[in-house]
Design a protein around this motif. Structure first.
Motif, mmCIF file in Angstrom:
data_model
loop_
_atom_site.group_PDB
_atom_site.id
_atom_site.type_symbol
_atom_site.label_atom_id
_atom_site.label_comp_id
_atom_site.label_asym_id
_atom_site.label_seq_id
_atom_site.Cartn_x
_atom_site.Cartn_y
_atom_site.Cartn_z
ATOM 1 N N PHE A 129 0.824 -1.003 0.050
ATOM 2 C CA PHE A 129 -0.016 0.034 -0.007
ATOM 3 C C PHE A 129 0.748 1.308 -0.092
ATOM 4 O O PHE A 129 1.864 1.121 0.973
ATOM 5 N N TYR A 130 0.549 2.021 -0.812
ATOM 6 C CA TYR A 130 1.477 3.373 -1.254
ATOM 7 C C TYR A 130 0.821 4.424 -1.189
ATOM 8 O O TYR A 130 -0.475 4.488 -2.039
ATOM 9 N N SER A 131 0.890 5.657 -0.559
ATOM 10 C CA SER A 131 0.015 6.802 -0.556
ATOM 11 C C SER A 131 0.706 7.941 -0.423
ATOM 12 O O SER A 131 1.686 8.179 0.651
ATOM 13 N N THR A 132 0.631 8.922 -1.207
ATOM 14 C CA THR A 132 1.108 10.406 -0.943
ATOM 15 C C THR A 132 0.010 11.293 -0.415
ATOM 16 O O THR A 132 0.292 12.558 0.182
ATOM 17 N N ASN A 133 -1.083 10.988 -0.661
ATOM 18 C CA ASN A 133 -2.401 11.436 0.087
ATOM 19 C C ASN A 133 -3.597 10.414 -0.177
ATOM 20 O O ASN A 133 -3.581 9.656 -1.032
ATOM 21 N N PRO A 134 -4.617 10.755 0.506
ATOM 22 C CA PRO A 134 -5.508 9.572 0.065
ATOM 23 C C PRO A 134 -6.233 9.407 -1.126
ATOM 24 O O PRO A 134 -6.194 8.179 -1.495
ATOM 25 N N ARG A 135 -6.095 10.428 -2.020
ATOM 26 C CA ARG A 135 -6.517 10.188 -3.395
ATOM 27 C C ARG A 135 -5.457 9.245 -4.085
ATOM 28 O O ARG A 135 -5.728 8.607 -5.082
ATOM 29 N N ASN A 136 -4.271 9.813 -3.860
ATOM 30 C CA ASN A 136 -3.201 9.171 -4.657
ATOM 31 C C ASN A 136 -2.526 7.842 -3.818
ATOM 32 O O ASN A 136 -1.512 8.008 -3.058
ATOM 33 N N SER A 137 -3.822 6.981 -3.702
ATOM 34 C CA SER A 137 -2.812 5.748 -3.022
ATOM 35 C C SER A 137 -3.241 4.501 -3.932
ATOM 36 O O SER A 137 -3.917 4.673 -4.872
ATOM 37 N N ALA A 138 -2.359 3.562 -3.637
ATOM 38 C CA ALA A 138 -2.607 2.413 -4.685
ATOM 39 C C ALA A 138 -2.505 1.246 -3.617
ATOM 40 O O ALA A 138 -1.519 1.064 -2.777
ATOM 41 N N ALA A 139 -3.392 0.213 -3.589
ATOM 42 C CA ALA A 139 -3.101 -1.145 -3.114
ATOM 43 C C ALA A 139 -2.887 -2.243 -4.075
ATOM 44 O O ALA A 139 -3.758 -2.296 -5.274
ATOM 45 N N ASN A 140 -1.816 -2.762 -3.819
ATOM 46 C CA ASN A 140 -1.388 -3.798 -4.638
ATOM 47 C C ASN A 140 -1.107 -5.285 -3.869
ATOM 48 O O ASN A 140 -0.840 -5.377 -2.849
ATOM 49 N N ILE A 141 -1.471 -6.258 -4.535
ATOM 50 C CA ILE A 141 -1.132 -7.859 -4.114
ATOM 51 C C ILE A 141 -0.324 -8.603 -5.222
ATOM 52 O O ILE A 141 -0.759 -8.429 -6.288
ATOM 53 N N ARG A 142 0.907 -8.880 -4.661
ATOM 54 C CA ARG A 142 1.813 -9.724 -5.442
ATOM 55 C C ARG A 142 2.285 -8.652 -6.496
ATOM 56 O O ARG A 142 2.688 -8.942 -7.638
ATOM 57 N N GLY A 143 2.432 -7.488 -6.250
ATOM 58 C CA GLY A 143 2.995 -6.269 -7.048
ATOM 59 C C GLY A 143 1.755 -5.844 -8.134
ATOM 60 O O GLY A 143 2.370 -5.129 -8.944
ATOM 61 N N LEU A 144 0.410 -6.386 -8.172
ATOM 62 C CA LEU A 144 -0.145 -5.868 -9.113
ATOM 63 C C LEU A 144 -1.656 -5.234 -8.528
ATOM 64 O O LEU A 144 -1.931 -5.526 -7.402
ATOM 65 N N GLY A 145 -2.193 -4.418 -9.278
ATOM 66 C CA GLY A 145 -3.350 -3.754 -8.943
ATOM 67 C C GLY A 145 -3.688 -2.415 -9.347
ATOM 68 O O GLY A 145 -4.756 -2.393 -10.031
#
Length: 785
Positions: free
Chosen positions: A89-105
């Motif tokens: 899970f990577y985020s610079t703010n709530p909108r610019n967030s990404a959840a990945n599983i096994r590197g994908l998503g």
């Protein structure tokens, strides 16, 4: 997390039934370790839309119990990564967030609303269409199931990478209440409370819950003299359960969350080389302005950004869940409406100079969804699930970007007339963006058991997606004129376009599962899945005449081929669990965030990489050698790379010069955001104790996680790798008769690490970052009545 670990973390448990599929579990009152697990009980989940033992579910699944969420501090999606190695899970703010599983998503970088997320978020069976709309604090959570791999034949919305299934506690006809108070350093205060009971005996029950979290920021702004990256979250939730008939339950749920943190700032991390002349790189540019950052050590946690930092959002919705037991099967209807209002303010130059003085994209999102699903109730040779899913979403965004008095010096060549005349000062882009997304699907899965031990489960999904949008950017000079120079258009170009996408696709999967014994189960899965195509809604790259390139207004669907083998085992009277999974996933037309090669601006947009491949091994183990001691260890090896990406954006060290390549071949290089090695491990030791008339247990707990280094840029760069790090957390407490009082120490050794690193616009070489949390400590008191 392994199956036995789920029990260690306070999950529901049940004694083993005489049939292959256990009945739904009852909550274990004794805490994280209960007698059901000691006596060979089962963890019950609903990952496949029916209640069944997690060890019999032929897919890779991790489960985290509600008590573990409190004790480990994993109170939102981002913090689950410390417990689940395969989740990023990577985020610079709530909108610019990404959840990945096994590197994908989701693509790594700035969010583009025109595409789907590959990891589905579900709360009580309701799909949340954006990771940002699931950034709330967990309230009254019973368990969280993390499913790895494609799940499109079981879930309403297509999810090609996996799903996070959040299950909250249902209304109870027995009066009950829960309260939890946490206090910590950095002025951390978190209050959670819930109450449930009957409104009409045996007919109507209600559950009310609330959560409040506040914390002072961890970054000090020396210019504004305030702490930034704070927390300020409030949420309420209500559920009403009506047993309309002996075989019909209706549950109406409403929730509202408000978040108003002083967040989220990125700032100076390091400086790297680019192809720009030395006098056009960050050190010389800053010196020419007489500027220096407050500290060149990012872990001094000092910044001087000169734009207001804000990440205000409101989110909530209503849902109606109907479950009608018709005898041979159960008909389930999930009707939902949700909204998300986003009001941000960012400093996109990341330093205390007026380069970009305003950067904000406030937006309003609404979604409507309807799922209708029928699942057989049989325990015979044939089981099935069939469903219909309808979804509609709208997003309206009002973007604003304003350049300041230092923009010309930083973004333009000094020999240009624009740089000499400071023509970028006051240059303003006002963006009006509209998005409409409609999808419909038929899905189903059949499970055939030709023998008592073998099951064959084919699944199919027919999906339709239609997206349309409008992007209009009006650019004016500091004097309000729409007549722009070439220098001005090179930084902010007026654009207007209306992208479209629509397509049908058919996907499916096949799973073979074999029960070697009562405690050893294996499975093999092949899935052919699709992630819907999308449209670019963040502006398009420009051609040599500074006109938008309309041919890249849309991106093709991802085409996924997924293979997986798994083995789930328990032994030593089920005190030990060892689960293994091996996977290989290939994606054609992978949707990546790329950037154009303009010197003056860093504009992200979507494009299709040729092919991506991720493969790996996952190990989940847990062991309870004595009544007092429990242990767990989980590990993931993930090898994720661009198998073919010949026209990718170049890394910063190859940009900015007259001879810089327009694009780079990064085939064979790693995907961003993926650690090759990740692990979590821990232990808990408890000692039965009597304090006066109170019987209870003192306990000492330890949880840790490790991630090896990962790339924090869509194209790997020597300057944007985040070094590997390990986090160690401790807790010491006492449990008795519904009470749980413990002190906690998180990031105990004050590890210095970054959540993400980013690149400043204009190929200056400045690398900015967002540090992870420092060491924190506090105490939690909870009581269940």
């Amino acid at each position: 997390m392994s199956t036995t670990l789920a029990l260690l973390l306070g999950l529901q448990t049940a004694a083993p039934p005489p049939t292959p599929e256990p009945e739904p579990a009852q909550e274990e009152p004794t805490g994280r370790l209960g007698p059901a697990q000691q006596g060979s009980g089962d963890v019950v989940v609903t990952a496949r839309r029916r209640s069944e033992s997690v060890q019999r579910v032929p897919l890779a699944i991790s489960v985290i119990g509600g008590e573990a969420i409190a004790e480990t501090g994993a109170y939102n999606v981002s913090r689950l990564t410390q417990l689940q190695p395969s989740l990023q899970f990577y985020s610079t703010n709530p909108r610019n967030s990404a959840a990945n599983i096994r590197g994908l998503g989701a693509p790594f970088g700035l969010t583009n609303d025109g595409i789907e997320q590959g990891v589905g978020i579900y709360v009580d069976q309701v799909y949340y269409s954006r990771i940002a709309s699931a950034s709330f604090d967990f309230t009254d959570t019973e368990r969280i199931e993390v499913l790895r791999g494609p799940q499109g034949t079981l879930y309403g919305k297509n999810t090609t990478a996996g799903a996070i299934n959040i299950v909250t506690r249902r209304p109870s006809f027995e009066p009950e209440a829960r309260a939890e108070l946490s206090l910590g350093d950095y002025e951390f205060v978190q209050v959670k409370a819930s109450a449930s009971g009957p409104l009409v005996a045996d007919a109507v029950a209600i559950r009310l819950s609330t959560s409040i979290t506040t914390r002072r920021g961890t970054i000090y702004n020396v210019r504004s003299r305030e702490w930034q990256n704070s927390q300020d979250n409030q949420g309420v939730r209500a559920q009403i359960l009506w047993r309309a008939a002996d075989n019909l339950d209706l549950t109406l749920t409403g929730d509202y969350n408000r978040q108003d943190p002083n967040c989220c700032v990125q700032y100076y991390a390091r400086v790297g080389d680019t192809q720009r002349p030395a006098n056009r790189r960050y050190p010389a540019l800053a010196a020419a302005q007489g500027y220096a950052v407050p500290s060149t050590d990012p872990f001094d946690r000092l910044t001087d950004v000169d734009t207001e930092i804000r990440a205000k959002q409101k989110l909530g919705g209503l849902s109606l869940l109907a479950e009608w037991d018709l005898g041979p099967g159960t008909l389930t209807s999930v009707s939902a409406y949700r909204f998300w209002d986003w009001d941000p303010s960012n400093d996109r130059d990341f330093i205390g100079l007026p380069i970009t003085t305003v950067s904000a994209n406030p937006s309003q999102q609404e979604q409507w969804s309807q799922e209708l699903r029928y699942a057989s109730n049989g325990r015979g040779a044939l089981d099935y699930v069939a469903g219909l899913f309808l979804f509609h979403q709208t997003i309206d965004t009002q973007g604003l970007q304003v350049q300041g008095s230092a923009a010309s010096a930083f973004l333009l060549n000094p020999t240009s007339a624009g740089a000499r005349n400071n023509v970028l000062d006051g240059l303003t882009a006002r963006n009006t963006i509209a998005f409409s997304n409609t999808s419909a699907a038929l899905f189903g899965k059949l499970t055939w058991r030709p023998t008592d031990r073998l099951s064959i489960s084919p699944g199919l999904r027919l999906n339709y997606d239609r997206k349309k949008g409008s992007y209009v950017s009006v650019v004016t000079t500091g004097m309000g004129s729409t007549t722009l120079t070439a220098d001005q258009r090179g930084v902010l170009a007026p654009q207007a376009y209306e992208p479209r996408f629509s397509q049908w696709n058919l996907s499916g999967d096949l799973t073979l599962a074999y029960q070697f014994s009562d405690t050893v189960n294996g499975y093999a899965t092949y899935a052919r899945s699709y992630k819907s195509g999308g449209i670019n809604l963040s502006g398009l790259p420009l051609d040599a005449a500074n006109d938008p390139i309309l041919s890249v207004a849309s991106v093709e669907p991802e085409k996924v081929n997924h293979f997986e083998l798994g083995l789930k085992t328990q032994f030593l009277d089920r005190r030990a669990t060892v689960n293994l999974a091996a996977f290989w996933t290939e994606i054609e037309d992978y949707q990546a965030t790329v950037t154009n090669n303009q010197v003056g601006v860093l504009r992200g947009y979507l494009a299709n990489a040729g092919k991506v491949r991720t493969r790996g091994l996952e190990l989940d183990t847990a062991f309870r050698p004595t009544e007092r001691l429990s242990l767990y260890a989980n590990a993931a090896y993930t090898d994720a790379e661009y198998a073919r990406f010949v026209d990718a954006p170049c890394p910063p060290e190859l940009t900015g010069g007259a001879q810089s390549p327009p694009n780079c071949d990064i085939s064979g290089q790693v995907l961003p955001g993926v650690s090759k090695w990740a692990a979590s491990w821990g232990a808990e030791y408890g000692v039965p104790t009597r304090l006066g008339d109170v019987d209870g247990r003192f306990y000492l707990g330890y949880d840790a996680s490790h991630r090896s280094r990962f790339s924090s840029n869509p194209s790997p760069s020597v300057y944007t790798y985040v070094d590997g790090y390990s986090l160690h957390n401790f807790r010491l407490g006492f449990k008795s008769d519904g009470w749980n009082i413990f002190g906690w120490l998180r990031n105990a050794f004050d590890e210095e690490y970054f959540d993400v690193l980013s690149v400043q616009s204009g190929s200056t070489g400045l690398i900015v970052g967002q540090p992870g949390d420092p060491r924190t400590y506090g105490v939690t008191i909870s009581r269940a009545f």
